[in-house]
Design a protein around this motif. Structure first.
Motif, short mmCIF file in Angstrom:
data_model
loop_
_atom_site.label_atom_id
_atom_site.label_comp_id
_atom_site.label_asym_id
_atom_site.label_seq_id
_atom_site.Cartn_x
_atom_site.Cartn_y
_atom_site.Cartn_z
N ASN A 264 0.79 -1.05 -0.09
CA ASN A 264 0.01 -0.01 -0.18
C ASN A 264 1.22 1.33 0.14
OD1 ASN A 264 0.77 0.95 2.59
ND2 ASN A 264 -0.93 -0.93 4.08
N ASP A 265 -0.11 2.40 -0.13
CA ASP A 265 0.47 3.80 -0.05
C ASP A 265 1.94 4.09 1.05
OD1 ASP A 265 -0.16 4.06 -2.65
OD2 ASP A 265 -1.36 5.69 -2.15
N ALA A 268 4.91 2.11 1.31
CA ALA A 268 5.65 2.30 -0.85
C ALA A 268 6.67 3.65 0.00
CB ALA A 268 3.87 2.88 -1.47
N VAL A 289 5.78 0.64 -6.60
CA VAL A 289 4.93 1.11 -7.12
C VAL A 289 4.11 1.36 -5.29
CG1 VAL A 289 2.61 0.40 -8.12
CG2 VAL A 289 5.03 0.43 -9.16
N GLY A 290 2.85 1.89 -5.68
CA GLY A 290 2.05 1.84 -4.20
C GLY A 290 0.71 0.70 -4.50
N PHE A 291 -0.28 1.30 -3.59
CA PHE A 291 -1.76 0.78 -3.60
C PHE A 291 -2.80 1.89 -3.17
CE2 PHE A 291 -5.24 -1.79 -4.76
CZ PHE A 291 -4.61 -3.09 -5.78
N ASP A 293 -3.90 4.63 -3.66
CA ASP A 293 -4.00 6.14 -4.10
C ASP A 293 -4.04 7.20 -3.31
OD1 ASP A 293 -3.40 8.45 -6.05
OD2 ASP A 293 -5.43 8.28 -7.13
N ALA A 297 0.24 9.99 -1.59
CA ALA A 297 1.16 9.65 -3.13
C ALA A 297 1.17 10.99 -4.34
CB ALA A 297 0.14 8.40 -3.88
N THR A 306 1.44 4.40 -8.17
CA THR A 306 -0.19 3.73 -7.42
C THR A 306 -1.05 2.82 -7.85
OG1 THR A 306 -0.98 3.56 -5.04
CG2 THR A 306 -1.44 5.53 -6.25
#
Lengths: 353, 353
Positions: A264-265, A268, A289-291, A293, A297, A306
DNA sequence: TGTTATCAAGTTAACGTTAACATATTCTTC
DNA sequence: GAAGAATATGTTAACGTTAACTTGATAACA
């Protein structure tokens, strides 16, 4: 004017006695059902005002066997997507005259259950559950669904013949995030935020694994790092600290990854800090890369690539599903919907020209 | 095993009939009050299990005249400090056996009232209100407090002889933030996030004005910018977009400020973007201070100087105040507590060596 | 004029609990 | 072995509302 503090609140009968009518007549005035003469209505309303009468919702709900209230259980309201979810659910419900009570269960099965019990105890008309799966919680949830309470789960891996579910396609999201890194030419791609053993329960990790597999990149377990969640309790939500630690661990490997996909962000962002500390340039030396948003971010340096999941839509659909269950008690087809995520490419993976 | 879906849930009397005892005996077993023989207890518990009995909280609450539940009304759960507040309140309450139901009222007086009504309708034992002041909401809140419902307000400007309040010292926070900028040598300091006319209601703005006054810096109304809140509804929460617009406006002045104090971190971040876009270096060309110390603040470039308010403590104290009011109905001294904020100096005001 | 609607109330009986009181049994204790 | 305490249950009456039924007017209509 003195306040009426601490005096026992007036009841229907009190009002009725003041006006000199039967309680039922007052009830009719209040609820607006049934015939009441204009004259009586006015007298009643006057007395209502004078006595400061307010109808007792508890008694009303008990009699009517419904509360016009829905409960929402979420794990962590600090997560921006919880907010969006809650707001969407509330909006949809309130348009149909329902109230929303939110309970938070901060990542533990025990609190998850406490929240469910509290809502059931208040005879809410239905529950939206958006916490993560856990054994005891699932058991309790099954009992609740069995007992006929309408339930909808959001992003929770839970199956029951009377429970609808909605979630984002985390697998596909994870797949596309990883695919994106592969497309950029990366071969050694790390995953931060969960242990390899968690792959059974974590769709994002599955997507990662699947994408690597598709491109014939062998899975290196050392590249997958994170605190392992216990099976009885909620898998620990992955934090910034975990991202930081995880990145440190990856960087200490003989052959560190050139890219990481964080669960997740928050994770990240933590990974980003660790990478910067090690003197790495993002994205040149390391792509991230995150997840989710989260607002975060957009403001990291560089801005984070993301995956966005459509929380608003999920919330709205969840509420609609629940309303359908509530009004249409005998409906039996369970519905299971999965919504696409969207990869948002920013500069943490692709250098600005 | 077939499910008992849709069958009407069993009642005390059902259980009693099955076992062949009086309902009261079952009630005693369930609640654990009063004498019951071991033999009977076991038979009852067996029947309870068999019938899948669950006591009806509504009926119980109606009879007992208490729900062991407290409501919390917050404006915007996406704000990280709302989260902290909610968690702290929940934790404190749950230690005393109370449940917490959260209602969100997204910045409008109407929803504020809706939330209050919903909670009162459920006969919650008390309410913590953490939304911003607004005329209609305050009126309703007064009625509620008058009717004897224990109420505590957090960070809301509301006075009532039976309502305790707790808040952060926003005035002092605003003062210190501004003082900090003055100490750094700034003379032209802007304020973003509220209009000059809002100063009556906005402590942070008052602090700003007072700090300038103390240092004999005259107030330039053009340097104070933001969307004005209407008086009947909630003053609009200041967002990133407002910060961005505000900064643009300030930069277009003949003599733009060399520093700005933003009403909150979101606004500060927006202002930062606008400044960067205009080619200004932070903090060299423009110093920025935010408020709230959201997670965002740590991750902006440069990291944001901001003011942290102790939300956890506020939540805990609010819950304790409320519990005291609930248990000690005749208590009359109203308590009003104000907690210090903390200025957190980062690189948006002081360049790193 | 009698028959049927419509209107305006009132009466009764729950909804599912539990507090308070009453009754019956067993156990102490001097 | 009688008086009191402790134990084990039952009975009654609310908590405050409303659905369902009943009663009695008045109006409408053929």
């Amino acid at each position: 004017m003195r306040h009426d503090i601490r005096r026992k609140p007036a009841t229907l009968s009190d009002v009725a006695a003041t006006v000199g009518v039967a309680p039922m007549t007052v009830s009719r005035v209040i609820s607006g059902n049934g015939y009441v003469s204009e004259e009586t209505r006015e007298k009643v309303l006057e007395a209502v005002k004078k006595l400061n009468y307010r109808r007792n919702g508890l008694a009303r709900s008990l009699k009517r066997q419904q509360t016009d209230t829905v409960g929402l259980v979420i794990g962590d309201i600090s997560n921006p997507f919880s907010t969006e979810l809650a707001n969407a659910v509330r909006k949809t419900l309130s348009a149909r005259g329902y109230n929303l009570f939110i309970c938070i269960s901060e990542h533990s099965a025990k609190e998850d259950i406490t929240a469910l019990e509290a809502l059931v105890d208040h005879n809410i008309d239905g529950i939206v559950v958006a916490t993560r799966s856990n054994k005891e919680g699932d058991e309790r949830l099954t009992e609740i669904a069995n007992s006929g309470v309408p339930v909808v789960v959001v992003g929770r891996d839970f199956r029951h013949e009377a429970v609808d579910s909605i979630s984002a396609d985390n697998f596909k999201g994870g797949f596309e995030a990883t695919q994106h890194l592969i497309d950029l030419g990366h071969k050694r791609i790390g995953f931060i935020g969960a242990a390899f053993e968690d792959r059974g329960r974590l769709k994002r990790l599955q997507g990662y694994i699947s994408a690597l597999g598709k491109h014939k990149i062998s899975i290196d377990e050392r590249l997958i790092t994170g605190r392992r969640g216990s099976s009885t309790d909620t898998p620990g939500y992955s934090t910034e600290a975990i991202g930081y630690e995880g990145m440190k661990r990856l960087l200490s490997l003989p052959k560190p990854p050139t890219a990481v996909f964080a669960r997740n962000d928050f994770t990240a962002v933590g990974a980003m800090s660790a990478a910067k500390e090690a003197g790495l340039a993002i994205p040149q030396d390391l792509a991230i890369v995150g997840f989710d948003d989260t607002p975060l971010a957009l403001h990291t340096t560089p801005p984070l690539t993301t995956v966005r999941q459509p929380m608003r839509v999920q919330g709205q659909i969840a509420a609609e599903m629940l309303l359908r269950r509530i009004s249409n008690k005998d409906e039996s087809e369970t519905e299971e919907r999965v919504l696409d995520c969207e990869l948002i490419i920013r500069e943490s993976t692709v250098a600005q020209r």
